[in-house]
Motif scaffolding. Structure first.
Motif, PDB file in Angstrom:
ATOM      1  N   GLY A   4      43.787  85.601  86.199  1.00  0.00           N
ATOM      2  CA  GLY A   4      44.244  84.201  86.730  1.00  0.00           C
ATOM      3  C   GLY A   4      43.662  83.313  88.256  1.00  0.00           C
ATOM      4  N   GLY A   5      41.988  84.148  87.791  1.00  0.00           N
ATOM      5  CA  GLY A   5      41.238  84.118  89.528  1.00  0.00           C
ATOM      6  C   GLY A   5      40.799  82.615  89.532  1.00  0.00           C
ATOM      7  N   VAL A   6      40.114  82.639  90.569  1.00  0.00           N
ATOM      8  CA  VAL A   6      39.295  80.919  90.288  1.00  0.00           C
ATOM      9  C   VAL A   6      37.746  81.694  91.172  1.00  0.00           C
ATOM     10  N   LEU A   7      36.480  81.670  90.537  1.00  0.00           N
ATOM     11  CA  LEU A   7      35.610  81.160  91.251  1.00  0.00           C
ATOM     12  C   LEU A   7      35.222  79.597  91.466  1.00  0.00           C
ATOM     13  N   ILE A   8      34.714  79.932  92.308  1.00  0.00           N
ATOM     14  CA  ILE A   8      33.826  78.175  93.232  1.00  0.00           C
ATOM     15  C   ILE A   8      32.895  78.121  93.530  1.00  0.00           C
ATOM     16  N   LEU A   9      31.526  78.300  93.159  1.00  0.00           N
ATOM     17  CA  LEU A   9      29.891  78.361  93.033  1.00  0.00           C
ATOM     18  C   LEU A   9      29.677  76.779  93.878  1.00  0.00           C
ATOM     19  N   HIS A  10      29.177  76.900  94.790  1.00  0.00           N
ATOM     20  CA  HIS A  10      28.356  76.033  95.189  1.00  0.00           C
ATOM     21  C   HIS A  10      27.416  76.265  96.176  1.00  0.00           C
ATOM     22  N   GLY A  11      26.032  74.955  96.077  1.00  0.00           N
ATOM     23  CA  GLY A  11      25.457  75.022  96.619  1.00  0.00           C
ATOM     24  C   GLY A  11      24.453  73.309  96.113  1.00  0.00           C
ATOM     25  N   PRO A  12      22.884  73.166  95.841  1.00  0.00           N
ATOM     26  CA  PRO A  12      22.552  71.916  95.480  1.00  0.00           C
ATOM     27  C   PRO A  12      21.933  72.292  93.927  1.00  0.00           C
ATOM     28  N   LEU A  13      21.604  70.869  93.479  1.00  0.00           N
ATOM     29  CA  LEU A  13      21.397  70.888  92.046  1.00  0.00           C
ATOM     30  C   LEU A  13      22.276  71.662  91.362  1.00  0.00           C
ATOM     31  N   LEU A  14      22.958  71.751  90.908  1.00  0.00           N
ATOM     32  CA  LEU A  14      24.631  72.707  90.614  1.00  0.00           C
ATOM     33  C   LEU A  14      24.072  71.852  89.163  1.00  0.00           C
ATOM     34  N   LEU A  15      24.481  70.708  88.912  1.00  0.00           N
ATOM     35  CA  LEU A  15      24.794  70.451  87.178  1.00  0.00           C
ATOM     36  C   LEU A  15      24.063  69.580  86.788  1.00  0.00           C
ATOM     37  N   GLY A  16      23.259  69.987  86.249  1.00  0.00           N
ATOM     38  CA  GLY A  16      21.747  70.633  86.063  1.00  0.00           C
ATOM     39  C   GLY A  16      21.183  71.269  84.476  1.00  0.00           C
ATOM     40  N   HIS A  17      22.145  72.477  84.957  1.00  0.00           N
ATOM     41  CA  HIS A  17      21.998  73.637  83.648  1.00  0.00           C
ATOM     42  C   HIS A  17      23.435  74.060  83.160  1.00  0.00           C
ATOM     43  N   TRP A  18      23.918  73.250  82.738  1.00  0.00           N
ATOM     44  CA  TRP A  18      25.266  73.549  81.525  1.00  0.00           C
ATOM     45  C   TRP A  18      26.212  74.547  82.137  1.00  0.00           C
ATOM     46  N   PHE A  19      25.950  75.383  83.407  1.00  0.00           N
ATOM     47  CA  PHE A  19      27.043  75.603  84.080  1.00  0.00           C
ATOM     48  C   PHE A  19      28.170  75.457  83.386  1.00  0.00           C
ATOM     49  N   PRO A  20      29.327  76.509  82.999  1.00  0.00           N
ATOM     50  CA  PRO A  20      30.533  76.096  82.399  1.00  0.00           C
ATOM     51  C   PRO A  20      31.683  75.692  83.316  1.00  0.00           C
ATOM     52  N   PHE A  21      31.016  75.140  84.147  1.00  0.00           N
ATOM     53  CA  PHE A  21      32.674  75.058  85.091  1.00  0.00           C
ATOM     54  C   PHE A  21      33.749  73.266  84.563  1.00  0.00           C
ATOM     55  N   ASP A  22      34.973  74.201  85.506  1.00  0.00           N
ATOM     56  CA  ASP A  22      36.021  73.445  84.392  1.00  0.00           C
ATOM     57  C   ASP A  22      36.965  72.129  85.261  1.00  0.00           C
ATOM     58  N   LEU A  23      35.878  72.044  86.665  1.00  0.00           N
ATOM     59  CA  LEU A  23      36.133  71.578  87.610  1.00  0.00           C
ATOM     60  C   LEU A  23      34.745  71.021  88.316  1.00  0.00           C
ATOM     61  N   ARG A  24      34.200  69.860  88.121  1.00  0.00           N
ATOM     62  CA  ARG A  24      33.000  69.676  88.662  1.00  0.00           C
ATOM     63  C   ARG A  24      32.821  68.529  90.159  1.00  0.00           C
ATOM     64  N   VAL A  25      32.534  68.964  91.660  1.00  0.00           N
ATOM     65  CA  VAL A  25      32.572  68.107  92.231  1.00  0.00           C
ATOM     66  C   VAL A  25      31.219  67.852  92.621  1.00  0.00           C
ATOM     67  N   HIS A  26      31.030  66.593  93.044  1.00  0.00           N
ATOM     68  CA  HIS A  26      29.510  66.511  93.680  1.00  0.00           C
ATOM     69  C   HIS A  26      30.166  65.936  94.655  1.00  0.00           C
ATOM     70  N   LEU A  27      29.110  65.977  95.757  1.00  0.00           N
ATOM     71  CA  LEU A  27      29.113  65.285  97.278  1.00  0.00           C
ATOM     72  C   LEU A  27      28.059  64.436  97.442  1.00  0.00           C
ATOM     73  N   SER A  28      28.277  62.619  97.790  1.00  0.00           N
ATOM     74  CA  SER A  28      26.875  61.930  97.443  1.00  0.00           C
ATOM     75  C   SER A  28      26.522  62.039  98.722  1.00  0.00           C
ATOM     76  N   LEU A  29      25.590  61.906  98.436  1.00  0.00           N
ATOM     77  CA  LEU A  29      24.273  60.939 100.019  1.00  0.00           C
ATOM     78  C   LEU A  29      23.890  60.122  99.059  1.00  0.00           C
ATOM     79  N   SER A  30      23.460  59.437 100.230  1.00  0.00           N
ATOM     80  CA  SER A  30      22.563  58.099  99.984  1.00  0.00           C
ATOM     81  C   SER A  30      21.935  58.556 100.072  1.00  0.00           C
ATOM     82  N   ALA A  31      20.971  57.872 100.420  1.00  0.00           N
ATOM     83  CA  ALA A  31      18.848  58.815 100.620  1.00  0.00           C
ATOM     84  C   ALA A  31      18.596  58.112 101.625  1.00  0.00           C
TER      85      ALA A  31
END
Length: 213
Positions: A136-163
């Motif tokens: 019933g616990g929750v893992l929150i993994l945070h950091g850069p470049l996370l979404l290109g590795h097929w990590f099995p997230f149940d919720l994906r949050v992307h913090l966007s910055l313009s160039a």
């Protein structure tokens, strides 16, 4: 993609409320959330805010930073200390993240998660003890470049910055990483794979897409 203004407090509460009602996609007992963003977007701070909102709902939460899973300096700096391709491809020990963070949270897993592995200051193993995340616990993994590795997230949050905002808010000593984030945008398109996109060009006035946009 349409964005609506929101406060950080309301965003954290809304994400926690949504996550509290989610069921892990793999049928296991642990929920996994990814907060993806360049260091300039402060993903660690945003992850902790969501963690606090979840704890207020009675959930046990473990936050883990990819900064604790850097590869040894001899591997990170194989092509020099400021190689953006190496930063994008080889700075973070994704194998260790799979082994020490995600696999213990698979169905039938032990729940024993290693919160960090490598200290970049001493360039030695941290020797941190394992943390047991109860069912019933929750893992929150945070950091850069996370979404290109097929990590099995149940919720994906992307913090966007313009160039432009990324350039302005990245410290001078870290400007060499900017091509890695440009490549990430081109090759991974994190805003398209995330469940939630938060525009953070103005850190005091975030805006978001809503959930599942």
């Amino acid at each position: 993609m349409r964005f609506e203004p929101i406060t950080w407090e309301r965003l954290s509460e809304t994400l926690a409320e949504h996550a509290d009602g989610l069921h892990p996609a793999d049928g296991g007992p642990w929920l996994r959330i990814g907060v993806d963003g360049a260091p300039a977007a402060l993903p660690g701070d945003r992850a902790e805010h969501v963690a606090g909102a979840l704890r207020a709902r009675g959930r046990t939460v473990l936050t883990v930073s990819t900064g604790g899973f850097l590869r040894p300096a001899s591997l990170r700096y194989e092509y020099g200390k400021q190689d953006p391709d190496a930063y994008a491809e080889g700075w973070f020990d994704t194998g260790a993240l799979w082994r020490e963070v995600f696999r213990p949270l698979e169905p039938g897993g032990s729940g024993r998660v290693l919160p960090d592995l490598w200290d970049p200051v001493t360039d030695r193993a941290t020797r941190s003890p394992y943390r047991v995340l109860p069912e019933g616990g929750v893992l929150i993994l945070h950091g850069p470049l996370l979404l290109g590795h097929w990590f099995p997230f149940d919720l994906r949050v992307h913090l966007s910055l313009s160039a432009g905002a990324l350039r302005r808010r990245t410290e001078e000593a870290e400007q060499w990483t900017l091509p890695a984030f440009a490549r990430y945008e081109d090759e991974v398109a994190p805003a398209e794979s995330a469940d939630v996109v938060v525009r953070t060009d103005d850190p005091h006035r975030p805006a978001w897409t809503g959930i599942g946009a």
